[in-house]
Design a protein around this motif. Structure first.
Motif, mmCIF file in Angstrom:
data_model
loop_
_atom_site.group_PDB
_atom_site.id
_atom_site.type_symbol
_atom_site.label_atom_id
_atom_site.label_comp_id
_atom_site.label_asym_id
_atom_site.label_seq_id
_atom_site.Cartn_x
_atom_site.Cartn_y
_atom_site.Cartn_z
ATOM 1 N N LEU A 80 -7.461 60.988 11.561
ATOM 2 C CA LEU A 80 -6.948 60.081 12.066
ATOM 3 C C LEU A 80 -5.004 60.338 12.231
ATOM 4 C CD1 LEU A 80 -5.987 57.794 9.698
ATOM 5 C CD2 LEU A 80 -4.937 59.252 7.899
ATOM 6 N N TYR A 81 -4.819 59.489 13.239
ATOM 7 C CA TYR A 81 -2.937 60.089 13.812
ATOM 8 C C TYR A 81 -2.840 58.626 13.455
ATOM 9 C CZ TYR A 81 -5.677 56.674 16.727
ATOM 10 O OH TYR A 81 -5.205 55.787 17.098
ATOM 11 N N VAL A 82 -1.182 59.543 12.702
ATOM 12 C CA VAL A 82 -0.007 58.695 12.456
ATOM 13 C C VAL A 82 1.029 58.731 13.403
ATOM 14 C CG1 VAL A 82 1.799 58.373 11.065
ATOM 15 C CG2 VAL A 82 -0.823 58.457 10.275
ATOM 16 N N LEU A 83 1.914 57.840 13.885
ATOM 17 C CA LEU A 83 3.170 57.939 14.968
ATOM 18 C C LEU A 83 4.580 57.219 13.617
ATOM 19 C CD1 LEU A 83 0.566 58.302 16.919
ATOM 20 C CD2 LEU A 83 2.689 57.804 18.689
ATOM 21 N N GLU A 84 5.400 58.010 13.822
ATOM 22 C CA GLU A 84 6.742 57.462 12.323
ATOM 23 C C GLU A 84 7.828 57.232 13.010
ATOM 24 O OE1 GLU A 84 4.180 57.465 8.393
ATOM 25 O OE2 GLU A 84 6.303 59.082 8.696
ATOM 26 N N SER A 85 8.691 56.853 12.757
ATOM 27 C CA SER A 85 10.257 56.797 13.052
ATOM 28 C C SER A 85 10.888 55.823 12.367
ATOM 29 C CB SER A 85 10.129 56.197 14.958
ATOM 30 O OG SER A 85 11.607 56.177 15.357
ATOM 31 N N GLU A 86 12.010 56.349 12.436
ATOM 32 C CA GLU A 86 12.580 55.437 11.159
ATOM 33 C C GLU A 86 14.245 54.265 11.981
ATOM 34 O OE1 GLU A 86 14.172 56.828 7.944
ATOM 35 O OE2 GLU A 86 12.790 58.161 7.384
ATOM 36 N N SER A 87 14.314 53.408 11.943
ATOM 37 C CA SER A 87 14.907 52.623 12.579
ATOM 38 C C SER A 87 15.278 51.821 11.852
ATOM 39 C CB SER A 87 14.339 52.757 13.897
ATOM 40 O OG SER A 87 15.430 51.513 15.262
ATOM 41 N N GLU A 88 16.790 51.007 12.078
ATOM 42 C CA GLU A 88 17.139 49.759 11.680
ATOM 43 C C GLU A 88 16.543 48.324 12.525
ATOM 44 O OE1 GLU A 88 21.606 49.692 11.558
ATOM 45 O OE2 GLU A 88 21.285 51.206 9.637
ATOM 46 N N ASN A 89 15.590 49.031 13.286
ATOM 47 C CA ASN A 89 16.043 47.659 14.398
ATOM 48 C C ASN A 89 13.844 47.864 14.353
ATOM 49 O OD1 ASN A 89 14.609 46.099 16.747
ATOM 50 N ND2 ASN A 89 16.712 46.433 17.586
ATOM 51 N N ILE A 90 13.277 47.163 14.194
ATOM 52 C CA ILE A 90 11.749 47.621 13.764
ATOM 53 C C ILE A 90 11.275 46.923 14.584
ATOM 54 C CG2 ILE A 90 9.888 46.260 12.878
ATOM 55 C CD1 ILE A 90 11.754 45.312 10.808
ATOM 56 N N ALA A 91 11.575 45.023 16.115
ATOM 57 C CA ALA A 91 11.086 45.568 17.254
ATOM 58 C C ALA A 91 10.950 46.243 18.003
ATOM 59 C CB ALA A 91 11.716 44.038 17.468
ATOM 60 N N GLU A 92 12.614 47.237 18.183
ATOM 61 C CA GLU A 92 12.120 47.942 19.763
ATOM 62 C C GLU A 92 11.144 49.139 18.883
ATOM 63 O OE1 GLU A 92 15.355 50.837 20.010
ATOM 64 O OE2 GLU A 92 16.308 48.641 20.770
ATOM 65 N N THR A 93 11.770 49.937 17.852
ATOM 66 C CA THR A 93 10.724 51.098 17.491
ATOM 67 C C THR A 93 9.292 50.762 17.487
ATOM 68 O OG1 THR A 93 12.478 50.525 15.446
ATOM 69 C CG2 THR A 93 10.740 52.916 15.696
ATOM 70 N N LYS A 94 8.731 49.339 17.163
ATOM 71 C CA LYS A 94 7.411 49.566 16.928
ATOM 72 C C LYS A 94 6.605 49.306 18.629
ATOM 73 C CE LYS A 94 3.761 45.741 16.018
ATOM 74 N NZ LYS A 94 3.994 43.916 15.823
ATOM 75 N N LYS A 95 8.073 48.731 19.143
ATOM 76 C CA LYS A 95 7.628 48.710 20.870
ATOM 77 C C LYS A 95 7.299 50.281 21.546
ATOM 78 C CE LYS A 95 8.178 46.727 25.364
ATOM 79 N NZ LYS A 95 7.174 47.559 26.400
ATOM 80 N N ARG A 96 8.367 51.050 20.912
ATOM 81 C CA ARG A 96 8.456 52.523 21.417
ATOM 82 C C ARG A 96 7.432 53.292 21.162
ATOM 83 N NH1 ARG A 96 11.855 56.884 19.558
ATOM 84 N NH2 ARG A 96 12.129 55.462 17.641
ATOM 85 N N LEU A 97 7.098 53.373 19.793
ATOM 86 C CA LEU A 97 5.764 53.599 19.511
ATOM 87 C C LEU A 97 4.547 53.627 20.478
ATOM 88 C CD1 LEU A 97 6.547 53.759 15.004
ATOM 89 C CD2 LEU A 97 6.683 55.375 17.217
ATOM 90 N N GLU A 98 4.334 52.307 19.807
ATOM 91 C CA GLU A 98 2.999 51.631 20.841
ATOM 92 C C GLU A 98 3.057 52.162 22.314
ATOM 93 O OE1 GLU A 98 3.035 47.053 20.867
ATOM 94 O OE2 GLU A 98 1.805 47.384 18.240
ATOM 95 N N ASP A 99 3.918 52.351 23.334
ATOM 96 C CA ASP A 99 4.218 53.014 24.622
ATOM 97 C C ASP A 99 4.291 54.024 24.532
ATOM 98 O OD1 ASP A 99 4.629 50.085 25.146
ATOM 99 O OD2 ASP A 99 6.738 50.092 25.721
ATOM 100 N N TYR A 100 4.838 54.785 23.112
ATOM 101 C CA TYR A 100 4.125 56.490 23.507
ATOM 102 C C TYR A 100 2.634 56.382 23.001
ATOM 103 C CZ TYR A 100 4.792 61.133 22.269
ATOM 104 O OH TYR A 100 4.520 62.564 21.654
#
Length: 389
Positions: A80-100
């Motif tokens: 199981l692998y999990v990537l997390e980040s806290e942010s006020e901008n959901i869409a931008e952070t979601k894309k950043r996690l997917e791209d990474y």
């Protein structure tokens, strides 16, 4: 006041504690004990941009890392692998996690596990979608308004201080302060369940595809001799895929039992059922069904291969028989010719031409017979089955 969300992106693929050691070496040392390109390895590790790496123990052992961009990574020993980040901008952070994940983490992990048994091509070519989980601590968890840009909420479930809102591409997990400590483990279990079920669904679809391919061969009834090799190669390819996937399916039961035990010890079973309708018993039952289905697929495939091999052997046997006939005729003709002579023949130009002519005629006859058998249609005899699943 602007909300600060925790955005979680994750997945699961069978691994062990041995693989976890390799993950740690990759993250912490930028190294691998395998014979891999050092240049390529350095390039991939540099792309990860890690600044903190540790190996820790929890309900399972895991490697914890943090990137220079503020992305937290947890990679557990069961895969199981999990990537997390806290942010006020959901869409931008979601894309950043997917791209990474797609451009850096996944290529690096796949590279160090590139030796050994391969991932079946049919699986590697399937695009995997990972729904994102958005978490938030709020006293208004039961009446949370999901931002309209994430689509219509098709499911709202609330239980013991936690509410789950599902949209087509995202899951919102909103909890009050008292239940916030359970959210991390709950989200991780949800990811495991979802990924496990997705894998079983892929195997079900592959079963259907392979079964239909074999059924198409069966329905042909007849096959030409020159098509047999291509048919055998196609079935051999299916056999390799079925064998590799069958072994992976047989491994999956261990992971379900481990996660079920962890869920029980963390007292998450009731919440998994009430919030996500997940039950480990149902997961185990589905796995058992796929195992039996896969055994049927393997048996059906082996039957098809056996039928094609028998047809191929028929063509080979008849070809050999034709050559034996031609050779026998030539030998008998030569012997009869010597019976009418009082002395051994002398070498002459006419004799040489005659010899070459005999060779040419023999080649022509053999080629003609071969062509006849390659174009000849052979019957495919399969054992009848009453129905398909």
């Amino acid at each position: 006041m602007t909300n600060s969300y925790k955005i979680t992106y994750g997945g699961w693929y069978q691994r062990t504690t041995l693989h976890l050691s390799e993950i740690y070496d990759l993250f912490a040392k930028g190294a691998s004990r395998l014979d891999l390109s050092k240049k390529k390895l350095k390039e991939l590790v540099d792309g990860l941009r890690l600044e903190e790496v540790s190996r820790e123990a929890g309900y399972l052992e895991f490697v914890k890392a943090r990137t220079k961009d503020g992305i937290s990574i947890r990679y557990y020993e069961d895969g199981l692998y999990v990537l997390e980040s806290e942010s006020e901008n959901i869409a931008e952070t979601k894309k950043r996690l997917e791209d990474y994940f797609e451009n850096f983490l996944s290529p690096a992990v796949n590279f160090i596990f590139s030796l050994g048994a391969p991932t079946p091509k049919v699986l590697a070519n399937i695009k995997t979608s990972h729904p994102t989980v958005i978490s938030l601590v709020s006293d208004n968890h039961q009446n949370f308004k999901v931002p309209i840009e994430y689509g219509d909420v098709y499911s709202r479930i609330s239980s013991e201080g936690i509410a789950v809102y599902k949209t087509p591409e995202s899951i919102f997990v909103i909890s009050n302060q008292a239940s916030a400590h359970s959210v991390v483990s709950l989200v991780e279990m949800q990811i495991f369940f979802r990924e496990f079920k997705d894998q079983l669904e892929k195997y079900l679809n592959i079963h259907r595809s392979v079964w239909e391919e074999i059924a198409d061969i069966k329905e042909r009834r007849m096959v030409k001799g020159n098509e047999i090799e291509a048919l055998r190669a196609k079935l051999d390819s299916y056999q390799k895929t079925v064998s590799l996937i069958g072994n992976r399916i047989n491994q999956m039961g261990t992971y379900v039992r481990t996660r079920a035990s962890i869920s029980k010890s963390l007292e998450l079973e009731q919440r998994l059922t009430s919030l996500f309708q997940f039950k480990f018993e149902i997961l185990t039952d589905t796995l058992d069904y796929i195992k039996e289905l896969w055994k049927m697929t393997s048996d059906y495939l082996m039957q098809a291969i056996q039928v094609v091999v028998e047809v191929k052997n028929q063509g080979t046997t008849r070809g050999i028989q034709s050559l034996q006939l031609i050779t026998s005729i030539g030998v008998v003709s030569g012997i009869l010719g010597y019976f009418s002579r009082n002395e051994l023949p002398k070498f002459t130009a006419i004799g040489a031409v005659y010899f070459v002519l005999i060779i040419a005629v023999t080649w022509f006859i053999n080629r003609t017979v071969t062509q006849i058998y390659t174009k000849k249609k052979y019957q495919l005899k399969f054992t009848e089955r009453t129905s398909r699943l």
